[in-house]
Write an enzyme that holds these catalytic residues in place. Structure first.
Site, PDB file in Angstrom:
ATOM      1  N   ARG A   1     -19.120 -13.870  -7.245  1.00  0.00           N
ATOM      2  CA  ARG A   1     -20.539 -13.943  -6.853  1.00  0.00           C
ATOM      3  C   ARG A   1     -21.030 -12.614  -6.276  1.00  0.00           C
ATOM      4  NH1 ARG A   1     -18.856 -19.049  -4.746  1.00  0.00           N
ATOM      5  NH2 ARG A   1     -19.156 -20.652  -6.326  1.00  0.00           N
TER       6      ARG A   1
ATOM      7  N   LYS B   1     -32.300  -4.371 -12.812  1.00  0.00           N
ATOM      8  CA  LYS B   1     -32.245  -5.302 -13.939  1.00  0.00           C
ATOM      9  C   LYS B   1     -30.936  -5.137 -14.681  1.00  0.00           C
ATOM     10  CE  LYS B   1     -37.047  -5.939 -15.302  1.00  0.00           C
ATOM     11  NZ  LYS B   1     -37.910  -5.878 -16.496  1.00  0.00           N
TER      12      LYS B   1
ATOM     13  N   GLU C   1     -39.600   8.282 -21.450  1.00  0.00           N
ATOM     14  CA  GLU C   1     -39.727   7.476 -20.219  1.00  0.00           C
ATOM     15  C   GLU C   1     -40.146   8.357 -19.033  1.00  0.00           C
ATOM     16  OE1 GLU C   1     -39.407   4.139 -19.932  1.00  0.00           O
ATOM     17  OE2 GLU C   1     -38.348   3.536 -21.751  1.00  0.00           O
TER      18      GLU C   1
ATOM     19  N   LYS D   1     -40.175   5.130 -10.226  1.00  0.00           N
ATOM     20  CA  LYS D   1     -39.695   3.788 -10.546  1.00  0.00           C
ATOM     21  C   LYS D   1     -39.333   3.038  -9.273  1.00  0.00           C
ATOM     22  CE  LYS D   1     -37.062   0.795 -13.406  1.00  0.00           C
ATOM     23  NZ  LYS D   1     -36.318   0.547 -14.633  1.00  0.00           N
TER      24      LYS D   1
ATOM     25  N   GLU E   1     -40.382  -8.508 -10.378  1.00  0.00           N
ATOM     26  CA  GLU E   1     -41.279  -8.448 -11.526  1.00  0.00           C
ATOM     27  C   GLU E   1     -42.274  -9.594 -11.609  1.00  0.00           C
ATOM     28  OE1 GLU E   1     -39.495  -8.422 -15.432  1.00  0.00           O
ATOM     29  OE2 GLU E   1     -40.842  -6.839 -16.013  1.00  0.00           O
TER      30      GLU E   1
ATOM     31  N   ARG F   1     -44.814  -4.443 -11.238  1.00  0.00           N
ATOM     32  CA  ARG F   1     -43.685  -3.906 -11.995  1.00  0.00           C
ATOM     33  C   ARG F   1     -43.928  -3.911 -13.493  1.00  0.00           C
ATOM     34  NH1 ARG F   1     -37.334  -4.683 -10.541  1.00  0.00           N
ATOM     35  NH2 ARG F   1     -36.494  -3.774 -12.433  1.00  0.00           N
TER      36      ARG F   1
ATOM     37  N   ASN G   1     -43.804  -1.343 -18.230  1.00  0.00           N
ATOM     38  CA  ASN G   1     -43.745  -1.674 -19.655  1.00  0.00           C
ATOM     39  C   ASN G   1     -44.786  -0.933 -20.486  1.00  0.00           C
ATOM     40  OD1 ASN G   1     -41.557  -3.503 -19.565  1.00  0.00           O
ATOM     41  ND2 ASN G   1     -42.912  -5.025 -18.646  1.00  0.00           N
TER      42      ASN G   1
ATOM     43  N   HIS H   1     -44.236  -0.356 -24.077  1.00  0.00           N
ATOM     44  CA  HIS H   1     -43.050  -1.122 -24.459  1.00  0.00           C
ATOM     45  C   HIS H   1     -43.346  -2.334 -25.334  1.00  0.00           C
ATOM     46  CE1 HIS H   1     -41.009   1.515 -21.734  1.00  0.00           C
ATOM     47  NE2 HIS H   1     -39.849   0.896 -21.901  1.00  0.00           N
TER      48      HIS H   1
ATOM     49  N   HIS I   1     -41.231  -2.319 -28.463  1.00  0.00           N
ATOM     50  CA  HIS I   1     -40.230  -3.341 -28.772  1.00  0.00           C
ATOM     51  C   HIS I   1     -40.474  -3.960 -30.148  1.00  0.00           C
ATOM     52  CE1 HIS I   1     -39.046  -4.176 -24.291  1.00  0.00           C
ATOM     53  NE2 HIS I   1     -38.347  -3.191 -24.827  1.00  0.00           N
TER      54      HIS I   1
ATOM     55  N   HIS J   1     -34.887   3.496 -28.798  1.00  0.00           N
ATOM     56  CA  HIS J   1     -35.818   2.910 -27.832  1.00  0.00           C
ATOM     57  C   HIS J   1     -36.902   3.891 -27.357  1.00  0.00           C
ATOM     58  CE1 HIS J   1     -37.290   0.392 -24.580  1.00  0.00           C
ATOM     59  NE2 HIS J   1     -37.067   1.370 -23.720  1.00  0.00           N
TER      60      HIS J   1
END
Lengths: 375, 375
Positions: B128, B150, B192, B233, B243, B247, B251, B254, B258, B273
């Site tokens: 955990r 993330k 980015e 960031k 998020e 946040r 994107n 993106h 994507h 990417h």
């Protein structure tokens, strides 16, 4: 500590933005749709259950959700500890994604500790966390695993070694479902109820000594015992959510208990978790007496009560051959509560006076176990 | 915005009990043992890397850990997006448990975004949660995935659909390792970097327009650009760790990006990417101009800069046939940023003035895409 009616109880777990309610009482599965829809925005749900529990309660739960406008899918897994695996986790995640469960939709665990632990883990990792509701269907899961947010699976290295802390959004402890448990399963859950008295609630332990028959037969005393247990666990969890200190007290009886479970290869015909905890709690009190920390009378009192309700209290009550004391010590040392190699035990100064001891000499444990096994 | 020397930078991410430091500068892999041992108690570590990165940097990292008394094991996985799977996750967890990594021991991600995402997930679920250090080795991972917590893996339903938020204990962005990246990979990461200017830092975007050659050639300007990106960031993440709002600005570019990645079946020979993000950012500015939100001059300025550094800026620069606009729209709708069926886009009112628009009509997107594909 007594309650004169049979009505529902609510235990609030105040964990800031992760706060949630535990409802305890009869008929909650039939009202699940209403309780969920007033708390959670999403109109979709996925129910994870096992084949035994699902056969009894999946239909009424689906009906209740449908009545309140929640569209649900379900997955039914084989019952038993083997279901807490990476394979099942992968399968459950796939079902949740296939059903397009989004962040405000609900994943419901309908079952005992195995289903709760697995489902809570999956709900916490799909889309990095969706809503999660526990409907625990055993006494053990109502008073233990459904409170506290520990989730996880087993690996070949041991039990619960992979998982996350994931607090549920709501727990519905429907006390009606306990009527279909076997006597043995109910007793095993009762060991954890008694544990809360032994940790730090001597009055509750005394109340159980006087009222355990009513707890077993159902009704108000049962609801009272479950609510007191949930409140006790919630208090510990709120004080120490991530298990750095005080939360270790919840392991009273568990270090010996886990070793005995390992010694029986987790064969539930020989020993179930609550039975291991029962023997473990008696051993913890006897060991504390041996170290002159507590009176032998307290150990005798604990043993007498657990024996009265029909729980095993001695190692030699476990059917079949047990492995060597060396094996037991190895299992104790492998336990994940070991830090930096030292032996950590929950010991006690008497009924309701347990504490964390983190430097127990292995030699003392060995001679104690050798002695107990000869009896 | 300029810096006259070549020394290290530190960005602190103030997330309460999950606060951590990002160190940015040359030679950090060689000093990893010292940086880790002053911050983390445990004397064990496990390094997760890929075969390409491991061949270059695993030995120096192991040496550095050993020098500071940290005993380390390592696992090397195949490079590429396919490694972000349940299978790899199971394997990494097994290695960590086999090595008896405990809660105060360290799991180190040595690699790009794939290794960081997978390793952060494993480090967050073994026992955990154990300690987690990121050593990002691509520009993209230094300025993006190593900040923000993330983590995750891909499933057949899509990318990053299973994972957790798990903040690292430390990030070591060694700028020396960027010298071994291909031009194309560096440029992709640069998309980015430019994004942070376009979100809400017009001065930074202007600085990049004037200094991008120095950023590409290394030295102080590169360190400055990476530190500014990490700080940008970090600011967004601190304002919105889980998020729920702000946040989403990260994107920018993106959603279109994507969809284009999906349209090329994530074939990195056709589109990586950062290239998708580059085209996506230009599209987001053009689309905003089409909706009369921003001036077409801003879109032209964005396109000119990204083109100058050698990034693709138009859909028709992607080699090979692309599927129908319907396919692209479906990919946009499948994106996990869709809430309750509505189309959410990051749009802009000009350079450094982006915002979240959560009710963009699908019809507008379709005609815009049809138009752009004809050019």
């Amino acid at each position: 500590m007594t309650s004169s009616d049979n009505t529902e109880r609510l235990v609030h777990v105040p964990l800031g933005e992760r706060a949630y309610d535990i409802l305890i009482g009869p008929g909650l599965i039939g009202r699940a749709g209403g309780e969920i829809s007033t708390r959670i925005k999403g109109r979709k749900a996925a129910i994870v259950t096992d084949e035994h529990v699902g056969a009894l309660y999946l239909d009424p739960l689906m009906d209740s959700l449908q009545t309140d406008g929640i569209e649900a899918v379900s997955i039914s897994l084989p019952p038993g500890e083997k279901t807490k695996s990476f394979d099942s986790l992968t399968k459950v995640c796939d079902v949740l994604l296939e059903a397009r469960i989004e962040r405000n939709d609900t994943v419901i665990a309908l079952g005992g500790g195995v289903i709760g632990d697995l489902t809570g883990f999956a709900a916490g990792i799909v889309r990095r966390g969706v809503r999660f509701v526990q409907i625990p269907t055993s006494l053990l899961s109502q008073v233990d695993s459904s409170v506290g947010g520990k989730t996880g699976i087993n690996t070949r290295h041991g039990k619960n070694l992979v998982g996350i802390f994931n607090q549920p959004d709501l727990v519905l402890a429907d006390t009606d479902v306990l009527n279909t448990l076997s006597e043995r399963e109910f007793r095993a859950g009762y060991a954890e109820v008694a544990k809360y008295g032994l940790i730090d609630k001597p009055d509750f332990f005394e109340w159980l000594e006087n009222n355990w028959k009513e707890v077993f037969s159902g009704g108000a005393a049962r609801i009272e015992a479950i609510a007191t247990s949930c409140q006790a666990k919630a208090d510990v969890v709120v004080a120490d959510e991530r298990e750095n200190g005080r939360r270790a007290l919840l392991n009273l009886g568990h270090t010996f208990g886990h070793a005995l479970e390992a010694a029986t290869e987790y064969d539930s015909r020989r020993l179930v978790h609550g039975e291991g905890v029962s023997i473990g709690m008696v051993l913890a009190h006897q060991f504390s007496a041996r170290l002159n920390l507590a009176s032998p009378d307290d150990a005798a009192r604990v043993e007498a009560h657990l024996k009265a309700v029909g729980l095993p209290t001695r190692i030699d009550e476990i059917p079949g051959e047990l492995p060597s004391t060396e094996f037991l010590m190895d299992a104790i040392a492998q336990d994940k509560k070991v830090k930096g190699g030292k032996l950590t035990f929950i010991l006690t100064r008497g009924i309701g006076q347990s504490f964390v001891a983190d430097d127990v000499p292995a030699s003392e444990v060995i001679s104690f176990l050798e002695e107990k096994r000869k009896k």
